[in-house]
Design an enzyme around this catalytic site. Structure first.
Site, PDB file in Angstrom:
ATOM      1  N   ASP A  31      68.409  -0.444   3.974  1.00  0.00           N
ATOM      2  CA  ASP A  31      68.657  -1.472   2.961  1.00  0.00           C
ATOM      3  C   ASP A  31      68.822  -2.816   3.653  1.00  0.00           C
ATOM      4  O   ASP A  31      69.724  -2.979   4.478  1.00  0.00           O
ATOM      5  CB  ASP A  31      69.924  -1.071   2.185  1.00  0.00           C
ATOM      6  N   ASN A  33      69.035  -5.887   1.863  1.00  0.00           N
ATOM      7  CA  ASN A  33      69.666  -6.938   1.051  1.00  0.00           C
ATOM      8  C   ASN A  33      71.022  -6.528   0.480  1.00  0.00           C
ATOM      9  O   ASN A  33      71.530  -7.162  -0.450  1.00  0.00           O
ATOM     10  CB  ASN A  33      68.721  -7.405  -0.065  1.00  0.00           C
ATOM     11  N   ASP A  35      72.201  -4.052  -1.398  1.00  0.00           N
ATOM     12  CA  ASP A  35      72.459  -3.560  -2.760  1.00  0.00           C
ATOM     13  C   ASP A  35      72.635  -2.046  -2.797  1.00  0.00           C
ATOM     14  O   ASP A  35      72.705  -1.447  -3.869  1.00  0.00           O
ATOM     15  CB  ASP A  35      71.349  -4.006  -3.731  1.00  0.00           C
ATOM     16  N   ASP A  39      64.893  -0.606   1.052  1.00  0.00           N
ATOM     17  CA  ASP A  39      63.808  -1.482   0.597  1.00  0.00           C
ATOM     18  C   ASP A  39      62.763  -1.664   1.700  1.00  0.00           C
ATOM     19  O   ASP A  39      62.954  -1.220   2.838  1.00  0.00           O
ATOM     20  CB  ASP A  39      64.365  -2.831   0.113  1.00  0.00           C
ATOM     21  N   ASP A 113      52.137   7.394  -2.200  1.00  0.00           N
ATOM     22  CA  ASP A 113      52.283   8.578  -3.047  1.00  0.00           C
ATOM     23  C   ASP A 113      51.567   8.293  -4.366  1.00  0.00           C
ATOM     24  O   ASP A 113      51.932   7.361  -5.084  1.00  0.00           O
ATOM     25  CB  ASP A 113      53.788   8.801  -3.290  1.00  0.00           C
ATOM     26  N   ASP A 216      50.597  13.798  -5.774  1.00  0.00           N
ATOM     27  CA  ASP A 216      51.626  14.552  -6.476  1.00  0.00           C
ATOM     28  C   ASP A 216      50.956  15.532  -7.445  1.00  0.00           C
ATOM     29  O   ASP A 216      50.118  15.126  -8.259  1.00  0.00           O
ATOM     30  CB  ASP A 216      52.491  13.547  -7.251  1.00  0.00           C
ATOM     31  N   GLU A 297      49.866  18.026  -2.803  1.00  0.00           N
ATOM     32  CA  GLU A 297      51.025  18.879  -3.065  1.00  0.00           C
ATOM     33  C   GLU A 297      50.583  19.958  -4.051  1.00  0.00           C
ATOM     34  O   GLU A 297      50.863  19.893  -5.247  1.00  0.00           O
ATOM     35  CB  GLU A 297      52.161  18.051  -3.686  1.00  0.00           C
ATOM     36  N   HIS A 359      61.440  15.789   0.034  1.00  0.00           N
ATOM     37  CA  HIS A 359      62.413  15.226  -0.911  1.00  0.00           C
ATOM     38  C   HIS A 359      62.716  16.150  -2.088  1.00  0.00           C
ATOM     39  O   HIS A 359      63.431  15.758  -3.000  1.00  0.00           O
ATOM     40  CB  HIS A 359      61.878  13.886  -1.430  1.00  0.00           C
ATOM     41  N   ASP A 360      62.151  17.354  -2.094  1.00  0.00           N
ATOM     42  CA  ASP A 360      62.367  18.281  -3.216  1.00  0.00           C
ATOM     43  C   ASP A 360      63.162  19.528  -2.834  1.00  0.00           C
ATOM     44  O   ASP A 360      63.508  20.317  -3.717  1.00  0.00           O
ATOM     45  CB  ASP A 360      61.009  18.763  -3.774  1.00  0.00           C
TER      46      ASP A 360
HETATM   47  O1  TEU Z   1      57.029  17.900  -7.435  1.00  0.00           O
HETATM   48  C1  TEU Z   1      56.439  18.940  -8.168  1.00  0.00           C
HETATM   49  C2  TEU Z   1      57.297  20.092  -8.462  1.00  0.00           C
HETATM   50  O2  TEU Z   1      56.881  20.974  -9.168  1.00  0.00           O
HETATM   51  C3  TEU Z   1      58.648  20.076  -7.850  1.00  0.00           C
HETATM   52  O3  TEU Z   1      59.244  18.944  -8.313  1.00  0.00           O
HETATM   53  C4  TEU Z   1      59.494  21.235  -8.218  1.00  0.00           C
HETATM   54  O4  TEU Z   1      59.280  21.638  -9.528  1.00  0.00           O
HETATM   55  C5  TEU Z   1      60.938  20.840  -8.131  1.00  0.00           C
HETATM   56  O5  TEU Z   1      61.164  20.184  -6.925  1.00  0.00           O
HETATM   57  C6  TEU Z   1      61.798  22.071  -8.235  1.00  0.00           C
HETATM   58  O6  TEU Z   1      62.669  22.177  -7.182  1.00  0.00           O
HETATM   59  C7  TEU Z   1      56.518  16.620  -7.507  1.00  0.00           C
HETATM   60  C8  TEU Z   1      57.422  15.677  -6.742  1.00  0.00           C
HETATM   61  O7  TEU Z   1      57.432  16.053  -5.393  1.00  0.00           O
HETATM   62  C9  TEU Z   1      58.775  15.680  -7.361  1.00  0.00           C
HETATM   63  O8  TEU Z   1      59.679  14.889  -6.642  1.00  0.00           O
HETATM   64  C10 TEU Z   1      58.641  15.172  -8.774  1.00  0.00           C
HETATM   65  O9  TEU Z   1      59.866  15.277  -9.440  1.00  0.00           O
HETATM   66  C11 TEU Z   1      57.590  15.953  -9.561  1.00  0.00           C
HETATM   67  O10 TEU Z   1      56.385  16.156  -8.836  1.00  0.00           O
HETATM   68  C12 TEU Z   1      57.190  15.194 -10.790  1.00  0.00           C
HETATM   69  O11 TEU Z   1      56.475  14.058 -10.419  1.00  0.00           O
END
Ligand code: TEU
Length: 572
Positions: A31, A33, A35, A39, A113, A216, A297, A359-360
């Protein structure tokens, strides 16, 4: 014309096969700035950490940025309301151009992305589409009448986050489709204007100099034109490879079961054959530029289905993630089988990608941190990630052993966690701020960050680990720079060691002509004795996950310590 060897090699192994990739979740990297939200200028200020051309930096070759486009953040950036604009919280287009320029000056490529299965419901396209039934953009999204009697949703499709995939629109008295949140309406990929509009988005960023895209959920783009009901989950007509389940962790299998409230096999709202033509179209656009790349993905419980998105002779996605590796049990045979399966499934021209975190999902460190074993295991994962045959993707913070954040219910941001707590705490835990130093906000910001810091940031940070020669960060650096000096890590064949091995060990060979390296991994807690390896005459240890082990020539029998991995150079 005959290609000279160098050129042929460059074509066979372009930058994206040689490079080490790094995923940044922009809200959480740096970050500038104050907040509390990361960024673009913040990211630009720390690019030297990723690559300054010397072995003191990580040596990253490409960054994939999770979305920083204009978004109401219902799904934290994965609901885009303007594909060609930077959300003001992350900066301006000029900030992006400056970041791209600085990255390129450091030989770091940039992937964006592309979230185009759906847009945000605030996107002007959807605002128009929902304004009236005869709006020219009506057909850009998927609208259907209710089923009579009772005006029920058009069919039984459910969204990926729970509940019906259809939401009723009072004003125009039709349902619209959303595979994720109701604020993420699905674009209609059967509409040629949509295809053109997205091709224009792709060209817009490529013209600015972007090097490629992470896509995605491409497998969700096209839907059954007849909108047939999905069959129940337990129907036989399914593309599921049950053998995958036995190598997955208990938690992954449990979550899979918990996700069954969908209670249906998504036969008609994903993996439709028309999607392949969309991806071929994307590929043509990418190929009309030079040196561009796409990584998809694709989520499926069948490897042939995932592989199909590489296309025939690789005319669709350049690369596809292999998510099985994010669910593997901590067992030598689970990893061995999991990787072998992917190697077997890929046609020769298809290039593998490996990653352990994103990130999931829960951070890999914490997934394998049972009884405090995370530190040793993180080093073994790093060794695998950077020596398997394929492009490695590191998730920000993985290099300093960042742990999964402990997010209280009232601190949750992710809609998935808010909906499912406490059964599923959502994905905030893996999205906490990057830890730069031991300061109050970990050097991420001068202000309270948007998510709390993850545990132990006092030791799991860049400043502290930079100074410790034996830190995980320095291990990553050494490995990445070693990888750059050993082209056979990129170009060599992959082969599992099939000779007799002590239990709990997994060994693979990477070979190119008479050059060979082996990676020997002991997943067990006890030490294990190796008698011989691939009949090598002499074996040199290049690097071990165990910091006290000195590199150099080794003799057999050779004892691997508990949870130790070694990179070995074999000579005849
Ligand atoms: O993820 C697809 C997806 O199916 C996953 O989000 C999964 O269902 C979820 O993580 C369950 O743990 C992509 C992106 O990576 C995710 O961050 C988004 O939320 C999703 O698509 C919708 O755009």
């Amino acid at each position: 014309m005959k290609l000279d060897d160098n050129k042929r090699d460059r074509e066979k192994y372009p930058w994206w096969k040689r490079g080490v990739f790094y995923q940044i979740y922009p809200r959480s990297y740096k970050d500038s700035n104050g907040d509390g939200v990361g960024d673009l200028p913040g990211i630009e200020s720390v690019l030297g950490y990723l690559n300054n051309g010397t072995e003191k930096s990580l040596g990253i070759d490409a960054i994939w940025f999770s979305p920083f486009f204009t978004s109401p953040d219902r799904d934290y950036g994965y609901d885009v309301s303007d594909y060609c604009a930077i959300d003001p919280r992350y900066g301006t287009l000029d900030d992006f151009k400056a970041l791209l320029k600085s990255a390129h000056e450091r030989n770091i490529r940039v992937l964006l992305d592309l979230v185009v299965n759906h847009s945000s419901d605030q996107h002007p396209w959807f605002v128009e589409s929902r304004s009236s039934r005869n709006n020219p953009r009506r057909d850009w999204y998927i609208w259907k009448d209710g089923r009579q009697p009772g005006n029920k949703p058009p069919n039984n499709w459910r969204n990926h986050f729970f509940g019906s995939a259809w939401t009723w629109d009072e004003k125009t008295e039709q349902y619209y489709l959303h595979s994720f949140l109701k604020e993420q309406p699905d674009l209609n990929w059967h509409n040629s204007q949509v295809r053109e509009a997205i091709a224009d988005v792709i060209k817009y960023w490529l013209d600015l100099g972007v090097d490629g895209f992470r896509l995605d959920v491409p497998h969700v783009y096209c839907k059954d034109k007849q909108f047939r009901n999905n069959p129940p989950f337990y129907s036989l007509n399914r593309n599921i490879d049950f053998s995958l389940f036995k190598d997955r962790s208990f938690m992954s299998n449990l979550l899979k079961l918990l996700a069954l409230p969908e209670l249906q096999f998504k036969k008609y709202n994903q993996h439709q054959s028309e999607t392949h033509s969309v991806l071929r179209g994307f590929r043509k656009v990418l190929d009309s530029y030079q040196d561009k790349v796409s990584v998809g993905e694709i989520i499926a419980d069948s490897l042939p289905v995932i592989v199909s998105y590489y296309g025939r002779e690789n005319d669709q996605l350049h690369m596809n993630f292999y998510f099985e590796l994010l669910h593997c049990r901590w067992k030598a045979h689970a990893f061995r089988r999991c990787i072998q399966r992917w190697e077997n499934a890929l046609p020769e021209e298809a290039w593998p990608v490996y990653t352990f975190s994103n990130h999931d999902v829960n951070r890999a460190f914490s997934r394998y941190d049972q009884r405090g074993r995370g530190d040793k295991r993180a080093r073994m994962l790093a060794l695998m990630l950077l020596t398997l045959r394929g492009t490695p993707f590191i998730y920000y913070g993985e290099e300093i052993g960042m742990k999964e954040g402990l997010i209280q219910r009232e601190q949750l941001k992710d809609p998935l966690g808010i909906k499912w707590y406490p059964f599923h705490r959502g994905r905030d835990g893996c999205r906490t701020p990057m830890q730069w130093d031991e300061g109050m906000f970990a050097g991420f910001s001068s202000h309270q960050p948007w998510l709390p810091l993850s545990p132990e940031h006092e030791i799991r940070n860049v400043r502290v680990q930079d100074e410790q020669s034996e830190s995980l960060l320095n291990f990553f650096r050494q490995l990445i720079w070693l990888r750059k000096k050993l082209p056979l890590i990129v170009e060599g064949d992959y082969q599992t060691y099939k000779g007799r091995l002590p239990s709990g060990c997994y060994i693979y060979l990477r070979q190119q002509g008479d050059k060979k390296i082996a990676v020997a991994l002991n997943f067990g807690k006890r030490k294990k004795k190796l008698e011989q390896l691939f009949n090598a005459g002499s074996v040199k240890l290049l690097i071990s996950t165990c910091p006290t082990r000195e590199p150099g020539v080794i003799a057999f029998p050779f004892t691997l310590k508990g949870e130790e991995g070694c990179l070995l150079e074999l000579s005849p």
